[in-house]
Design a protein around this motif. Structure first.
Motif, PDB file in Angstrom:
ATOM      1  N   PHE A   1       0.861  -1.192   0.000  1.00 10.23           N
ATOM      2  CA  PHE A   1       0.000   0.000   0.000  1.00 10.23           C
ATOM      3  C   PHE A   1       0.893   1.236   0.000  1.00 10.23           C
ATOM      4  N   ARG A   2       0.539   2.212  -0.848  1.00 13.30           N
ATOM      5  CA  ARG A   2       1.276   3.470  -0.928  1.00 13.30           C
ATOM      6  C   ARG A   2       0.712   4.397   0.155  1.00 13.30           C
ATOM      7  N   VAL A   3       1.388   4.467   1.292  1.00 10.42           N
ATOM      8  CA  VAL A   3       0.847   5.243   2.405  1.00 10.42           C
ATOM      9  C   VAL A   3       0.982   6.748   2.167  1.00 10.42           C
ATOM     10  N   ASN A   4       2.038   7.136   1.454  1.00  3.73           N
ATOM     11  CA  ASN A   4       2.216   8.540   1.093  1.00  3.73           C
ATOM     12  C   ASN A   4       3.182   8.618  -0.086  1.00  3.73           C
ATOM     13  N   ARG A   5       3.643   9.787  -0.427  1.00  4.83           N
ATOM     14  CA  ARG A   5       4.478   9.950  -1.610  1.00  4.83           C
ATOM     15  C   ARG A   5       5.844   9.291  -1.450  1.00  4.83           C
ATOM     16  N   GLN A   6       6.276   9.086  -0.215  1.00  5.63           N
ATOM     17  CA  GLN A   6       7.624   8.564   0.014  1.00  5.63           C
ATOM     18  C   GLN A   6       7.679   7.072   0.344  1.00  5.63           C
ATOM     19  N   TYR A   7       6.549   6.477   0.765  1.00  6.45           N
ATOM     20  CA  TYR A   7       6.609   5.103   1.274  1.00  6.45           C
ATOM     21  C   TYR A   7       5.541   4.197   0.641  1.00  6.45           C
ATOM     22  N   LEU A   8       5.997   2.989   0.291  1.00  7.82           N
ATOM     23  CA  LEU A   8       5.131   1.905  -0.180  1.00  7.82           C
ATOM     24  C   LEU A   8       5.422   0.720   0.737  1.00  7.82           C
ATOM     25  N   VAL A   9       4.444   0.289   1.541  1.00  8.00           N
ATOM     26  CA  VAL A   9       4.728  -0.667   2.604  1.00  8.00           C
ATOM     27  C   VAL A   9       4.067  -2.023   2.375  1.00  8.00           C
ATOM     28  N   ASN A  10       4.733  -3.054   2.866  1.00 13.33           N
ATOM     29  CA  ASN A  10       4.229  -4.419   2.819  1.00 13.33           C
ATOM     30  C   ASN A  10       3.254  -4.631   3.977  1.00 13.33           C
ATOM     31  N   PHE A  11       2.153  -5.290   3.709  1.00 14.84           N
ATOM     32  CA  PHE A  11       1.171  -5.577   4.754  1.00 14.84           C
ATOM     33  C   PHE A  11       1.817  -6.281   5.945  1.00 14.84           C
ATOM     34  N   LYS A  12       2.736  -7.201   5.654  1.00 11.20           N
ATOM     35  CA  LYS A  12       3.373  -7.987   6.714  1.00 11.20           C
ATOM     36  C   LYS A  12       4.321  -7.137   7.568  1.00 11.20           C
ATOM     37  N   ALA A  13       4.676  -5.947   7.078  1.00  8.97           N
ATOM     38  CA  ALA A  13       5.594  -5.088   7.832  1.00  8.97           C
ATOM     39  C   ALA A  13       4.870  -4.176   8.812  1.00  8.97           C
ATOM     40  N   ILE A  14       3.545  -4.147   8.746  1.00  9.81           N
ATOM     41  CA  ILE A  14       2.776  -3.241   9.602  1.00  9.81           C
ATOM     42  C   ILE A  14       2.606  -3.849  10.992  1.00  9.81           C
ATOM     43  N   LYS A  15       3.069  -3.117  11.999  1.00  5.32           N
ATOM     44  CA  LYS A  15       2.973  -3.569  13.386  1.00  5.32           C
ATOM     45  C   LYS A  15       1.664  -3.122  14.016  1.00  5.32           C
ATOM     46  N   GLU A  16       1.345  -1.853  13.870  1.00  2.00           N
ATOM     47  CA  GLU A  16       0.097  -1.330  14.417  1.00  2.00           C
ATOM     48  C   GLU A  16      -0.226   0.020  13.782  1.00  2.00           C
ATOM     49  N   VAL A  17      -1.474   0.439  13.938  1.00  2.00           N
ATOM     50  CA  VAL A  17      -1.945   1.702  13.365  1.00  2.00           C
ATOM     51  C   VAL A  17      -2.674   2.482  14.458  1.00  2.00           C
ATOM     52  N   GLU A  18      -2.353   3.761  14.570  1.00  2.00           N
ATOM     53  CA  GLU A  18      -2.973   4.596  15.588  1.00  2.00           C
ATOM     54  C   GLU A  18      -3.660   5.795  14.936  1.00  2.00           C
ATOM     55  N   HIS A  19      -4.699   6.297  15.632  1.00  5.31           N
ATOM     56  CA  HIS A  19      -5.306   7.565  15.213  1.00  5.31           C
ATOM     57  C   HIS A  19      -4.336   8.697  15.540  1.00  5.31           C
ATOM     58  N   TYR A  20      -4.338   9.718  14.667  1.00 10.66           N
ATOM     59  CA  TYR A  20      -3.408  10.835  14.837  1.00 10.66           C
ATOM     60  C   TYR A  20      -4.201  12.131  14.699  1.00 10.66           C
ATOM     61  N   PHE A  21      -3.514  13.253  14.854  1.00 10.65           N
ATOM     62  CA  PHE A  21      -4.179  14.546  14.755  1.00 10.65           C
ATOM     63  C   PHE A  21      -4.801  14.751  13.372  1.00 10.65           C
ATOM     64  N   LEU A  22      -5.862  15.534  13.338  1.00 13.30           N
ATOM     65  CA  LEU A  22      -6.538  15.924  12.099  1.00 13.30           C
ATOM     66  C   LEU A  22      -7.029  14.707  11.317  1.00 13.30           C
ATOM     67  N   ARG A  23      -7.469  13.677  12.048  1.00 11.24           N
ATOM     68  CA  ARG A  23      -8.074  12.471  11.465  1.00 11.24           C
ATOM     69  C   ARG A  23      -7.094  11.702  10.573  1.00 11.24           C
ATOM     70  N   LYS A  24      -5.833  11.865  10.835  1.00 11.97           N
ATOM     71  CA  LYS A  24      -4.824  11.092  10.120  1.00 11.97           C
ATOM     72  C   LYS A  24      -4.599   9.763  10.838  1.00 11.97           C
ATOM     73  N   LEU A  25      -3.889   8.842  10.156  1.00 18.46           N
ATOM     74  CA  LEU A  25      -3.497   7.575  10.761  1.00 18.46           C
ATOM     75  C   LEU A  25      -1.979   7.532  10.858  1.00 18.46           C
ATOM     76  N   TYR A  26      -1.494   6.993  11.954  1.00 16.20           N
ATOM     77  CA  TYR A  26      -0.065   6.838  12.175  1.00 16.20           C
ATOM     78  C   TYR A  26       0.259   5.351  12.073  1.00 16.20           C
ATOM     79  N   VAL A  27       1.040   4.983  11.058  1.00 15.06           N
ATOM     80  CA  VAL A  27       1.367   3.583  10.793  1.00 15.06           C
ATOM     81  C   VAL A  27       2.746   3.266  11.359  1.00 15.06           C
TER      82      VAL A  27
END
Length: 253
Positions: free
Chosen positions: A200-226
């Motif tokens: 998944f292309r999380v932003n312009r700089q990073y394309l991440v593997n599903f298996k590499a995701i440890k956890e996801v948190e809510h962040y300011f301004l309704r963003k997600l912190y991966v």
């Protein structure tokens, strides 16, 4: 089966013709074209093939311009030396994507896939899209990347890659074992080449593997912190516009 070949290298076109006729003796090559312009002209004038073998890079541009100028209703087998166009190919009537230099087995397998597709539609009135896509593209993205490091070429298996990122205007592979490799492709090209189910292309700089995701948190301004299993130099934030798509991707396993 009436077939046309769209290929700007005459020697390659002749070789392709021979391989097609050897693999499917009942086939007939009804036309060969070397450019976008000549292909559009022929198809506009009523040439009606049952199948097209098409190179991606033609003398006067990319073959995808053909689809913008004329309606192509038959399946297409793309034959090219470049693998970064596979996603666009499958959006353009593509039933197979054969990399050059191709062999008799490659062409025979492509023709077999066309026959399977034909039988698929004859047997099912309403085709299941997921089943159809599996038949068309069982590999679901690149399985490895060719890299050059320490004066040697080697391949990196896609499953071993934690994420791709842009650093100092270069594209990097970062593996789960923390090895790093530089790639010549852009992050856009890589995003189109790998499995959209796996990365998944999380932003312009990073394309991440599903298996590499440890956890996801809510962040300011309704963003997600991966957070990944590997530490990253940047905080991976997903904006609110992309958050829903990301969570849907996370759930769709």
């Amino acid at each position: 089966m009436n077939i046309i070949i769209i290929e700007d290298e005459l020697r390659t076109a002749k070789s392709l013709e021979n391989l097609i006729l050897k693999s499917k003796p009942g086939a007939k090559i009804i036309g060969q074209y070397q450019s976008v312009e000549s292909s559009v002209e022929a198809l506009s004038d009523g040439v009606q093939p049952d199948l097209i073998f098409m190179d991606v890079q033609l003398a006067d541009g990319l073959c995808f311009e053909i689809f913008k100028s004329v309606q192509v209703t038959c399946p297409v087998v793309f034959c090219t030396a470049y693998d970064e166009y596979s996603l666009e190919a499958f959006k353009s009537n593509g039933v197979d994507y054969v990399l050059k230099p191709f062999s008799k087995d490659d062409i025979a397998e492509a023709l077999k896939k066309v026959d399977q597709l034909k039988n698929f539609f004859q047997q099912k009135t309403v085709p299941n899209l997921e089943e159809l896509l599996t038949k068309l593209n069982p590999s679901s993205g690149k399985t490895s990347f060719l890299v050059f490091k320490n004066q040697k070429y080697t391949t990196v298996q896609t499953d071993t890659i934690a994420f791709f990122c842009i650093r100092n205007d270069s594209t990097y592979i970062i593996c789960f074992d923390k090895q790093e490799f530089v790639l010549t492709q852009s992050l856009d090209q890589i995003t189109n080449a790998v499995s959209s189910k796996q990365f998944f292309r999380v932003n312009r700089q990073y394309l991440v593997n599903f298996k590499a995701i440890k956890e996801v948190e809510h962040y300011f301004l309704r963003k997600l912190y991966v957070k990944l299993v590997l530490e990253t130099p940047d905080k991976l934030l997903i904006n609110k516009e992309k958050s829903h798509a990301f969570l849907t991707w996370m759930e769709d396993r």
